[in-house]
Scaffold this motif. Structure first.
Motif, PDB file in Angstrom:
ATOM      1  N   ASN A   2      43.298   0.624   0.297  1.00  0.00           N
ATOM      2  CA  ASN A   2      42.574   1.005  -0.916  1.00  0.00           C
ATOM      3  C   ASN A   2      41.695  -0.150  -1.346  1.00  0.00           C
ATOM      4  O   ASN A   2      42.224  -1.213  -1.667  1.00  0.00           O
ATOM      5  CB  ASN A   2      43.539   1.347  -2.048  1.00  0.00           C
ATOM      6  N   PHE A   3      40.417   0.053  -1.332  1.00  0.00           N
ATOM      7  CA  PHE A   3      39.577  -0.966  -1.931  1.00  0.00           C
ATOM      8  C   PHE A   3      38.270  -0.352  -2.408  1.00  0.00           C
ATOM      9  O   PHE A   3      37.947   0.789  -2.094  1.00  0.00           O
ATOM     10  CB  PHE A   3      39.318  -2.140  -0.990  1.00  0.00           C
ATOM     11  N   TYR A   4      37.573  -1.096  -3.217  1.00  0.00           N
ATOM     12  CA  TYR A   4      36.303  -0.651  -3.762  1.00  0.00           C
ATOM     13  C   TYR A   4      35.180  -1.467  -3.119  1.00  0.00           C
ATOM     14  O   TYR A   4      35.348  -2.648  -2.809  1.00  0.00           O
ATOM     15  CB  TYR A   4      36.251  -0.866  -5.276  1.00  0.00           C
ATOM     16  N   VAL A   5      34.050  -0.830  -2.965  1.00  0.00           N
ATOM     17  CA  VAL A   5      32.829  -1.535  -2.581  1.00  0.00           C
ATOM     18  C   VAL A   5      31.840  -1.400  -3.731  1.00  0.00           C
ATOM     19  O   VAL A   5      31.614  -0.298  -4.238  1.00  0.00           O
ATOM     20  CB  VAL A   5      32.226  -0.970  -1.285  1.00  0.00           C
ATOM     21  N   GLY A   6      31.313  -2.514  -4.127  1.00  0.00           N
ATOM     22  CA  GLY A   6      30.355  -2.515  -5.222  1.00  0.00           C
ATOM     23  C   GLY A   6      29.015  -3.075  -4.796  1.00  0.00           C
ATOM     24  O   GLY A   6      28.926  -3.856  -3.838  1.00  0.00           O
ATOM     25  N   TRP A   7      27.980  -2.649  -5.485  1.00  0.00           N
ATOM     26  CA  TRP A   7      26.651  -3.243  -5.345  1.00  0.00           C
ATOM     27  C   TRP A   7      26.340  -4.004  -6.629  1.00  0.00           C
ATOM     28  O   TRP A   7      26.548  -3.481  -7.738  1.00  0.00           O
ATOM     29  CB  TRP A   7      25.587  -2.180  -5.118  1.00  0.00           C
ATOM     30  N   PHE A   8      25.850  -5.205  -6.451  1.00  0.00           N
ATOM     31  CA  PHE A   8      25.424  -6.043  -7.560  1.00  0.00           C
ATOM     32  C   PHE A   8      23.995  -6.493  -7.271  1.00  0.00           C
ATOM     33  O   PHE A   8      23.526  -6.409  -6.141  1.00  0.00           O
ATOM     34  CB  PHE A   8      26.328  -7.279  -7.683  1.00  0.00           C
ATOM     35  N   ARG A   9      23.319  -6.984  -8.304  1.00  0.00           N
ATOM     36  CA  ARG A   9      21.990  -7.517  -8.074  1.00  0.00           C
ATOM     37  C   ARG A   9      21.766  -8.730  -8.967  1.00  0.00           C
ATOM     38  O   ARG A   9      22.358  -8.851 -10.041  1.00  0.00           O
ATOM     39  CB  ARG A   9      20.920  -6.459  -8.345  1.00  0.00           C
ATOM     40  N   GLN A  10      20.880  -9.603  -8.489  1.00  0.00           N
ATOM     41  CA  GLN A  10      20.548 -10.799  -9.246  1.00  0.00           C
ATOM     42  C   GLN A  10      19.055 -11.017  -9.201  1.00  0.00           C
ATOM     43  O   GLN A  10      18.473 -11.227  -8.132  1.00  0.00           O
ATOM     44  CB  GLN A  10      21.280 -12.025  -8.694  1.00  0.00           C
ATOM     45  N   ALA A  11      18.441 -10.950 -10.376  1.00  0.00           N
ATOM     46  CA  ALA A  11      17.009 -11.213 -10.513  1.00  0.00           C
ATOM     47  C   ALA A  11      16.812 -12.702 -10.789  1.00  0.00           C
ATOM     48  O   ALA A  11      17.728 -13.366 -11.291  1.00  0.00           O
ATOM     49  CB  ALA A  11      16.424 -10.373 -11.632  1.00  0.00           C
ATOM     50  N   PRO A  12      15.635 -13.239 -10.505  1.00  0.00           N
ATOM     51  CA  PRO A  12      15.376 -14.662 -10.753  1.00  0.00           C
ATOM     52  C   PRO A  12      15.641 -15.028 -12.206  1.00  0.00           C
ATOM     53  O   PRO A  12      15.181 -14.353 -13.129  1.00  0.00           O
ATOM     54  CB  PRO A  12      13.895 -14.808 -10.407  1.00  0.00           C
ATOM     55  N   GLY A  13      16.417 -16.081 -12.395  1.00  0.00           N
ATOM     56  CA  GLY A  13      16.701 -16.575 -13.739  1.00  0.00           C
ATOM     57  C   GLY A  13      17.726 -15.767 -14.510  1.00  0.00           C
ATOM     58  O   GLY A  13      17.962 -16.044 -15.690  1.00  0.00           O
ATOM     59  N   LYS A  14      18.331 -14.777 -13.857  1.00  0.00           N
ATOM     60  CA  LYS A  14      19.309 -13.933 -14.548  1.00  0.00           C
ATOM     61  C   LYS A  14      20.649 -13.994 -13.839  1.00  0.00           C
ATOM     62  O   LYS A  14      20.728 -14.371 -12.667  1.00  0.00           O
ATOM     63  CB  LYS A  14      18.819 -12.488 -14.613  1.00  0.00           C
ATOM     64  N   GLU A  15      21.676 -13.585 -14.555  1.00  0.00           N
ATOM     65  CA  GLU A  15      23.006 -13.534 -13.958  1.00  0.00           C
ATOM     66  C   GLU A  15      23.112 -12.313 -13.044  1.00  0.00           C
ATOM     67  O   GLU A  15      22.409 -11.312 -13.215  1.00  0.00           O
ATOM     68  CB  GLU A  15      24.073 -13.455 -15.045  1.00  0.00           C
ATOM     69  N   ARG A  16      24.022 -12.407 -12.087  1.00  0.00           N
ATOM     70  CA  ARG A  16      24.280 -11.271 -11.223  1.00  0.00           C
ATOM     71  C   ARG A  16      24.896 -10.157 -12.060  1.00  0.00           C
ATOM     72  O   ARG A  16      25.792 -10.409 -12.880  1.00  0.00           O
ATOM     73  CB  ARG A  16      25.226 -11.682 -10.101  1.00  0.00           C
ATOM     74  N   GLU A  17      24.447  -8.927 -11.834  1.00  0.00           N
ATOM     75  CA  GLU A  17      24.938  -7.805 -12.640  1.00  0.00           C
ATOM     76  C   GLU A  17      25.412  -6.663 -11.760  1.00  0.00           C
ATOM     77  O   GLU A  17      24.917  -6.455 -10.649  1.00  0.00           O
ATOM     78  CB  GLU A  17      23.851  -7.304 -13.593  1.00  0.00           C
ATOM     79  N   PHE A  18      26.346  -5.907 -12.291  1.00  0.00           N
ATOM     80  CA  PHE A  18      26.892  -4.749 -11.603  1.00  0.00           C
ATOM     81  C   PHE A  18      25.846  -3.643 -11.539  1.00  0.00           C
ATOM     82  O   PHE A  18      25.112  -3.399 -12.500  1.00  0.00           O
ATOM     83  CB  PHE A  18      28.131  -4.259 -12.347  1.00  0.00           C
ATOM     84  N   VAL A  19      25.816  -2.950 -10.396  1.00  0.00           N
ATOM     85  CA  VAL A  19      24.910  -1.817 -10.218  1.00  0.00           C
ATOM     86  C   VAL A  19      25.689  -0.520 -10.003  1.00  0.00           C
ATOM     87  O   VAL A  19      25.478   0.467 -10.715  1.00  0.00           O
ATOM     88  CB  VAL A  19      23.958  -2.056  -9.032  1.00  0.00           C
ATOM     89  N   ALA A  20      26.575  -0.514  -9.009  1.00  0.00           N
ATOM     90  CA  ALA A  20      27.300   0.707  -8.673  1.00  0.00           C
ATOM     91  C   ALA A  20      28.526   0.331  -7.851  1.00  0.00           C
ATOM     92  O   ALA A  20      28.565  -0.731  -7.237  1.00  0.00           O
ATOM     93  CB  ALA A  20      26.419   1.676  -7.893  1.00  0.00           C
ATOM     94  N   ALA A  21      29.514   1.227  -7.832  1.00  0.00           N
ATOM     95  CA  ALA A  21      30.710   0.993  -7.034  1.00  0.00           C
ATOM     96  C   ALA A  21      31.288   2.324  -6.584  1.00  0.00           C
ATOM     97  O   ALA A  21      31.067   3.365  -7.224  1.00  0.00           O
ATOM     98  CB  ALA A  21      31.749   0.199  -7.819  1.00  0.00           C
ATOM     99  N   ILE A  22      32.048   2.272  -5.498  1.00  0.00           N
ATOM    100  CA  ILE A  22      32.680   3.468  -4.950  1.00  0.00           C
ATOM    101  C   ILE A  22      34.038   3.075  -4.386  1.00  0.00           C
ATOM    102  O   ILE A  22      34.191   1.965  -3.856  1.00  0.00           O
ATOM    103  CB  ILE A  22      31.784   4.096  -3.861  1.00  0.00           C
ATOM    104  N   ASN A  23      35.020   3.957  -4.509  1.00  0.00           N
ATOM    105  CA  ASN A  23      36.300   3.668  -3.887  1.00  0.00           C
ATOM    106  C   ASN A  23      36.238   4.048  -2.412  1.00  0.00           C
ATOM    107  O   ASN A  23      35.325   4.774  -1.978  1.00  0.00           O
ATOM    108  CB  ASN A  23      37.450   4.362  -4.614  1.00  0.00           C
ATOM    109  N   TRP A  24      37.191   3.555  -1.625  1.00  0.00           N
ATOM    110  CA  TRP A  24      37.053   3.712  -0.178  1.00  0.00           C
ATOM    111  C   TRP A  24      37.215   5.150   0.283  1.00  0.00           C
ATOM    112  O   TRP A  24      36.723   5.533   1.335  1.00  0.00           O
ATOM    113  CB  TRP A  24      38.009   2.798   0.582  1.00  0.00           C
ATOM    114  N   ARG A  25      37.885   5.967  -0.547  1.00  0.00           N
ATOM    115  CA  ARG A  25      37.971   7.374  -0.181  1.00  0.00           C
ATOM    116  C   ARG A  25      36.691   8.117  -0.535  1.00  0.00           C
ATOM    117  O   ARG A  25      36.483   9.251  -0.101  1.00  0.00           O
ATOM    118  CB  ARG A  25      39.167   8.032  -0.883  1.00  0.00           C
ATOM    119  N   GLY A  26      35.860   7.481  -1.361  1.00  0.00           N
ATOM    120  CA  GLY A  26      34.573   8.079  -1.688  1.00  0.00           C
ATOM    121  C   GLY A  26      34.620   9.135  -2.768  1.00  0.00           C
ATOM    122  O   GLY A  26      33.626   9.838  -2.994  1.00  0.00           O
ATOM    123  N   ASN A  27      35.732   9.253  -3.461  1.00  0.00           N
ATOM    124  CA  ASN A  27      35.840  10.299  -4.479  1.00  0.00           C
ATOM    125  C   ASN A  27      35.747   9.765  -5.898  1.00  0.00           C
ATOM    126  O   ASN A  27      36.013  10.503  -6.858  1.00  0.00           O
ATOM    127  CB  ASN A  27      37.131  11.097  -4.282  1.00  0.00           C
TER     128      ASN A  27
END
Length: 125
Positions: free
Chosen positions: A31-56
């Motif tokens: 069981n684990f999650y995969v997340g997408w994060f993003r970091q723009a210049p001069g900004k902190e990294r921020e959460f974008v989206a996440a999904i669990n490994w079963r995809g539900n």
């Protein structure tokens, strides 16, 4: 150990679309999650989206809800982020990350255990 490799970034005009891919390899977890994060210049990294490994179970930041879609390709151990209606404010380096604890969704980057190298997304006017 889990290895994550992102691909699919690039330059796109505002209103366009891109699909990012995160390929996972290495140790398997139940069981684990995969997340997408993003970091723009001069900004902190921020959460974008996440999904669990079963995809539900999927989660999105308010800023991308209804424009981005996260989903899995099970056979390829890959998580994809389909990005549509892109805006200049989406310009950033995008990272995928794995939370191998996996008991619940987390949006805090510090609770993710493994990270990819990042892929640049640039949205022009």
């Amino acid at each position: 150990q889990v290895q994550l490799v992102e691909s699919g970034g690039g330059l796109v005009q505002a209103g366009g679309s891109l699909r990012l891919s995160c390929a996972a390899s290495g140790r398997a977890y139940n069981n684990f999650y995969v997340g997408w994060f993003r970091q723009a210049p001069g900004k902190e990294r921020e959460f974008v989206a996440a999904i669990n490994w079963r995809g539900n179970a999927v989660y999105y930041a308010d800023s991308v809800k209804a424009r981005f879609t996260i989903f899995r390709e099970n056979a390829k151990n890959t998580v994809l982020l389909q990005m549509s209606s892109l805006e200049p404010g989406d310009t950033a380096v995008y990272y995928c990350a794995a939370d191998v604890d996996g008991r619940s969704f987390k949006s805090n980057q510090y609770e993710y255990d493994y990270w990819g190298q990042g892929t640049q997304v640039t949205v022009s006017l």
